[in-house]
Motif scaffolding. Structure first.
Motif, PDB file in Angstrom:
ATOM      1  N   GLY A 119     -25.188  13.643  21.470  1.00 20.42           N
ATOM      2  CA  GLY A 119     -26.409  13.747  22.265  1.00 20.42           C
ATOM      3  C   GLY A 119     -26.587  12.511  23.110  1.00 20.42           C
ATOM      4  O   GLY A 119     -26.929  11.442  22.592  1.00 20.42           O
ATOM      5  N   GLY A 120     -26.299  12.655  24.399  1.00 25.06           N
ATOM      6  CA  GLY A 120     -26.363  11.541  25.330  1.00 25.06           C
ATOM      7  C   GLY A 120     -24.983  11.034  25.685  1.00 25.06           C
ATOM      8  O   GLY A 120     -24.292  10.457  24.845  1.00 25.06           O
ATOM      9  N   LEU A 121     -24.540  11.281  26.924  1.00 21.05           N
ATOM     10  CA  LEU A 121     -23.206  10.847  27.357  1.00 21.05           C
ATOM     11  C   LEU A 121     -23.163   9.364  27.633  1.00 21.05           C
ATOM     12  O   LEU A 121     -22.195   8.676  27.281  1.00 21.05           O
ATOM     13  N   GLY A 122     -24.213   8.838  28.276  1.00 22.57           N
ATOM     14  CA  GLY A 122     -24.235   7.414  28.598  1.00 22.57           C
ATOM     15  C   GLY A 122     -23.022   6.989  29.392  1.00 22.57           C
ATOM     16  O   GLY A 122     -22.664   7.628  30.387  1.00 22.57           O
ATOM     17  N   MET A 123     -22.360   5.934  28.945  1.00 20.39           N
ATOM     18  CA  MET A 123     -21.148   5.443  29.610  1.00 20.39           C
ATOM     19  C   MET A 123     -19.874   6.030  29.029  1.00 20.39           C
ATOM     20  O   MET A 123     -18.781   5.629  29.404  1.00 20.39           O
ATOM     21  N   GLY A 124     -20.021   6.955  28.078  1.00 22.68           N
ATOM     22  CA  GLY A 124     -18.862   7.654  27.543  1.00 22.68           C
ATOM     23  C   GLY A 124     -18.221   7.007  26.331  1.00 22.68           C
ATOM     24  O   GLY A 124     -17.235   7.534  25.805  1.00 22.68           O
TER      25      GLY A 124
ATOM     26  N   ASP B 244     -23.040  20.286   4.286  1.00 20.46           N
ATOM     27  CA  ASP B 244     -22.466  18.943   4.129  1.00 20.46           C
ATOM     28  C   ASP B 244     -22.231  18.257   5.473  1.00 20.46           C
ATOM     29  O   ASP B 244     -21.423  17.331   5.573  1.00 20.46           O
ATOM     30  N   GLY B 245     -22.940  18.692   6.515  1.00 18.64           N
ATOM     31  CA  GLY B 245     -22.849  18.011   7.798  1.00 18.64           C
ATOM     32  C   GLY B 245     -23.607  16.693   7.775  1.00 18.64           C
ATOM     33  O   GLY B 245     -24.410  16.414   6.875  1.00 18.64           O
ATOM     34  N   VAL B 246     -23.359  15.851   8.776  1.00 21.96           N
ATOM     35  CA  VAL B 246     -23.958  14.522   8.827  1.00 21.96           C
ATOM     36  C   VAL B 246     -24.540  14.271  10.208  1.00 21.96           C
ATOM     37  O   VAL B 246     -23.982  14.702  11.219  1.00 21.96           O
ATOM     38  N   VAL B 247     -25.688  13.609  10.249  1.00 21.82           N
ATOM     39  CA  VAL B 247     -26.284  13.179  11.514  1.00 21.82           C
ATOM     40  C   VAL B 247     -26.270  11.657  11.572  1.00 21.82           C
ATOM     41  O   VAL B 247     -26.522  10.982  10.579  1.00 21.82           O
ATOM     42  N   ALA B 248     -25.931  11.114  12.740  1.00 21.34           N
ATOM     43  CA  ALA B 248     -25.963   9.675  12.986  1.00 21.34           C
ATOM     44  C   ALA B 248     -26.886   9.424  14.166  1.00 21.34           C
ATOM     45  O   ALA B 248     -26.763  10.076  15.206  1.00 21.34           O
TER      46      ALA B 248
ATOM     47  N   ALA C  24     -20.952  17.302  12.573  1.00 19.79           N
ATOM     48  CA  ALA C  24     -21.567  15.985  12.784  1.00 19.79           C
ATOM     49  C   ALA C  24     -22.366  16.023  14.072  1.00 19.79           C
ATOM     50  O   ALA C  24     -21.954  16.652  15.056  1.00 19.79           O
ATOM     51  N   ILE C  25     -23.506  15.354  14.041  1.00 19.51           N
ATOM     52  CA  ILE C  25     -24.363  15.222  15.220  1.00 19.51           C
ATOM     53  C   ILE C  25     -24.597  13.734  15.437  1.00 19.51           C
ATOM     54  O   ILE C  25     -25.055  13.034  14.524  1.00 19.51           O
ATOM     55  N   MET C  26     -24.269  13.246  16.624  1.00 22.07           N
ATOM     56  CA  MET C  26     -24.453  11.837  16.970  1.00 22.07           C
ATOM     57  C   MET C  26     -25.475  11.744  18.087  1.00 22.07           C
ATOM     58  O   MET C  26     -25.275  12.305  19.168  1.00 22.07           O
ATOM     59  N   LEU C  27     -26.567  11.038  17.838  1.00 22.21           N
ATOM     60  CA  LEU C  27     -27.658  10.976  18.801  1.00 22.21           C
ATOM     61  C   LEU C  27     -27.846   9.560  19.314  1.00 22.21           C
ATOM     62  O   LEU C  27     -28.202   8.648  18.565  1.00 22.21           O
TER      63      LEU C  27
END
Length: 224
Positions: A70-75, A177-181, A141-144
């Motif tokens: 979630g959020g590309l930013g500078m990649g 068993d998924g994970v969010v960061a 996995a979800i990375m925000l």
């Protein structure tokens, strides 16, 4: 030393102002027009790398595997996720600001090694909350890395991602068993407690903006 020079601007949807892309040689900076400081700098991406590494190493042995950034930013988070995941992985990126995607396809792409060109990557120009709501049980996995973390900076609407209802939406989008960061510019004990009240097991990591062990201290929460 030469000054950073503005090379482009991008409108934030919803009439919330503009982002500015600045460059000095091979250094890039993204800032909010009319506000001091910067959102991100291409020389300070250690915590963005860690966001992906902490989440993806927990799920990298799965098959199949699908993750969301979630959020590309500078990649840099995308690049670190791709590096941490196997060839069969799919990495979906939700980026709200179309101009940020254009920058990563153009002048900014070299900073992170053009990760959006990886065939495992799929870019959605969409609010990450919408993607989460439409994806029950889809992501290992979800990375925000959205805005400034739980304390919104560019869009007050981002609060709906980090409130109790938003955390429920995140949990529904995870596989078993998924994970969010979740990345934040600083510590937030109240948010740590909110994650626990949502029923998540929580780890809080302090990471540096620049590796090894240099730069500002940022916070990453892992929840599962």
């Amino acid at each position: 030393m030469a000054k950073l020079t503005e090379i482009d601007t991008a409108a934030i949807p919803g009439g919330r102002g503009h982002l500015r892309l600045l460059q000095r040689d091979d250094e890039f900076s993204i800032r909010i027009a009319g506000k001091p400081g910067e959102l991100m700098n291409s020389r300070l991406h250690g915590s963005e790398d860690a966001l992906a590494e902490l989440a993806c190493t927990r799920v990298a042995d799965r098959a199949p595997i699908r993750v969301l950034v979630g959020g590309l930013g500078m990649g840099f988070t995308l690049a670190a996720a791709l590096k941490s995941l196997p060839d069969h992985a799919e990495v979906v990126v939700a980026e709200l600001v179309p101009g940020v995607v254009d920058w990563n396809r153009g002048p900014l792409g070299s900073a992170a090694g053009h990760p959006i060109n990886d065939p495992r990557c799929r870019i959605l120009i969409e609010d990450v909350v919408t993607v989460l709501e439409q994806s029950p049980g889809e992501f290992d996995a979800i990375m925000l890395d959205v805005d400034n973390g739980p304390e919104g900076l560019t869009r007050k609407d981002n609060d709906r991602l980090y409130n109790a209802q938003g955390l429920e939406t995140i949990q529904r989008a995870l596989t078993n068993d998924g994970v969010v960061a979740i990345w934040s510019a600083g510590m937030d004990p109240a948010f740590s407690e909110r994650l626990k009240r949502a029923g998540l097991c929580v780890e809080e990591h302090t990471v540096r903006a620049h590796r090894p062990g240099k730069g500002a201290r940022h916070t990453i929460w892992l929840g599962w």
